[in-house]
Scaffold this motif. Sequence first.
Motif, PDB file in Angstrom:
ATOM      1  N   GLU A 164      -7.103  -5.560   0.714  1.00  0.00           N
ATOM      2  CA  GLU A 164      -7.132  -4.232   1.331  1.00  0.00           C
ATOM      3  C   GLU A 164      -8.083  -3.367   0.507  1.00  0.00           C
ATOM      4  O   GLU A 164      -7.878  -3.187  -0.699  1.00  0.00           O
ATOM      5  CB  GLU A 164      -5.741  -3.598   1.361  1.00  0.00           C
ATOM      6  N   THR A 197      -5.851   0.789   5.638  1.00  0.00           N
ATOM      7  CA  THR A 197      -4.466   1.178   5.425  1.00  0.00           C
ATOM      8  C   THR A 197      -4.335   2.407   4.541  1.00  0.00           C
ATOM      9  O   THR A 197      -3.593   3.348   4.860  1.00  0.00           O
ATOM     10  CB  THR A 197      -3.666   0.008   4.826  1.00  0.00           C
ATOM     11  N   LEU A 198      -5.020   2.430   3.412  1.00  0.00           N
ATOM     12  CA  LEU A 198      -4.879   3.549   2.489  1.00  0.00           C
ATOM     13  C   LEU A 198      -5.359   4.860   3.087  1.00  0.00           C
ATOM     14  O   LEU A 198      -4.707   5.907   2.946  1.00  0.00           O
ATOM     15  CB  LEU A 198      -5.629   3.251   1.188  1.00  0.00           C
ATOM     16  N   GLN A 199      -6.502   4.814   3.786  1.00  0.00           N
ATOM     17  CA  GLN A 199      -7.005   6.031   4.428  1.00  0.00           C
ATOM     18  C   GLN A 199      -6.045   6.531   5.495  1.00  0.00           C
ATOM     19  O   GLN A 199      -5.785   7.745   5.606  1.00  0.00           O
ATOM     20  CB  GLN A 199      -8.382   5.789   5.066  1.00  0.00           C
ATOM     21  N   ALA A 257       0.666   4.130  -2.815  1.00  0.00           N
ATOM     22  CA  ALA A 257       0.349   5.510  -2.442  1.00  0.00           C
ATOM     23  C   ALA A 257       1.420   6.483  -2.918  1.00  0.00           C
ATOM     24  O   ALA A 257       1.116   7.590  -3.381  1.00  0.00           O
ATOM     25  CB  ALA A 257       0.169   5.611  -0.929  1.00  0.00           C
ATOM     26  N   LEU A 265      -7.274  -1.076  -2.757  1.00  0.00           N
ATOM     27  CA  LEU A 265      -5.906  -1.247  -3.224  1.00  0.00           C
ATOM     28  C   LEU A 265      -5.848  -1.790  -4.649  1.00  0.00           C
ATOM     29  O   LEU A 265      -4.962  -1.399  -5.425  1.00  0.00           O
ATOM     30  CB  LEU A 265      -5.140  -2.165  -2.269  1.00  0.00           C
ATOM     31  N   PRO A 315       0.812  -1.223   0.000  1.00  0.00           N
ATOM     32  CA  PRO A 315       0.000   0.000   0.000  1.00  0.00           C
ATOM     33  C   PRO A 315       0.847   1.276   0.000  1.00  0.00           C
ATOM     34  O   PRO A 315       0.480   2.269  -0.644  1.00  0.00           O
ATOM     35  CB  PRO A 315      -0.821  -0.120   1.292  1.00  0.00           C
ATOM     36  N   THR A 316       1.988   1.255   0.713  1.00  0.00           N
ATOM     37  CA  THR A 316       2.858   2.427   0.725  1.00  0.00           C
ATOM     38  C   THR A 316       3.430   2.697  -0.659  1.00  0.00           C
ATOM     39  O   THR A 316       3.463   3.849  -1.129  1.00  0.00           O
ATOM     40  CB  THR A 316       4.000   2.237   1.744  1.00  0.00           C
TER      41      THR A 316
END
Length: 423
Positions: A64, A183-185, A34, A67, A30-31
């Motif tokens: 996720e 995770t993304l939020q 992003a 994602l 996810p990082t």
Amino acid sequence: MSLTVYADFQQESSEPQRIAVVGLGYIGLPTAVALAQAGHHVVGVDVNSSVVTAVNSASCHIVEPGLDELLNSAIEGGRLSASVDMPAADAYLIAVPTPTSHDGDHQPDLAHVFAATDAIAAVLESGAIVVLESTSPVGATRQVIARMAAARPDLRFPEPGRADADIDIDVVYSPERVIPGKTLQELAANARVLGGATPRAALRAAKLYRSLTRGELLLTDDRSAEMVKLVENSFRDVNIAFANELSLICEKIGLDVWEVIALANHHPRVNILKPGPGVGGHCIAVDPWFIVAQAPEQARLIRTAREVNDSKPHFVMDQIRAALAARPDARVACLGLTFKPDVDDYRESPSLEIARTLGREFPGRVVCADPYEAMLTDHRDLVMVDAAMALAAPIVVGLVAHREFRSAPRPVGLVIDVCGIWT
């Protein structure tokens, strides 16, 4: 050395950089996505070639929300790729696992961090910044620096008394603060602690992370940042242990723990958490041991909380064994095997431990249901059934409060509700 913490620090986001994210798991992928969405050119690095292949095919190997779409956009847009080889980059983010040993002493295992460090050191160029995100014991960032310095004597690394102008590679510790399922939020909104080996390193990291998050950027030194992460998860572990211990006490003296907690939480300054089958996941079940390992004489409460939470699965198994002994012809269904509700993560899951252990002890009498079964790679000692069949079993054990189970009526058989699904 300690830096001033700028709780309201604001800075313009950085120009697009070449970024290598090392480790493409629940945090790294996810990082990486992003950062690609923020306009950087990102290479995700992982030792697992199947993960690399999946990412390059825009296929998520983790569940996720949101994602899949962002990964597909990043891959199609040419901003993200994956590789088993370490590229040259402007910035390196290390997001690999840091487990503890399983020989009883719970010592931190930094083998993955050191392997990532060695791979990065081989391709480092002057002017790069290295950020350790993996949860680590206090002092791990300094060990990373020492390891890179030994591998690359041609480059100058941070050390006491060395001026910024004489440092080629900046190094920072910045722990993740996200929860699976959001995770993304949370990557985009949560405050970020940036622990620089030098003040300049922390400021450089702030510029990079401003492109990732609108949350506060909190600047400090690397050792303080390492401790902050451990303290955060130890705080949560202690509070969970209080709830789990209450469940043991209420069972002993014949009280309904759910009613006791609900009534106590009407006090304006009381907020007791829900008990469960134990504590799992990659953080709370592991990180407090890092503090205990470094200060065993002082970390008495933290150690006790870990012991309470680690013992809870055995209490739950004893309840189930008693129910099976009382009904020798009955089967038991275990609802939920992940470490928490509505995520596909089975790491350190106490529910999975309970189901496997009972499956070995009572072959043919234990079945399990979990909506994320497709993500479970190891089915040893497990008999999986669908939710409807599990809910109809003579003995039903609620281990994980997945949404699918919460929406179902209370089973008509004997119910052992460990996590409060039907309270």
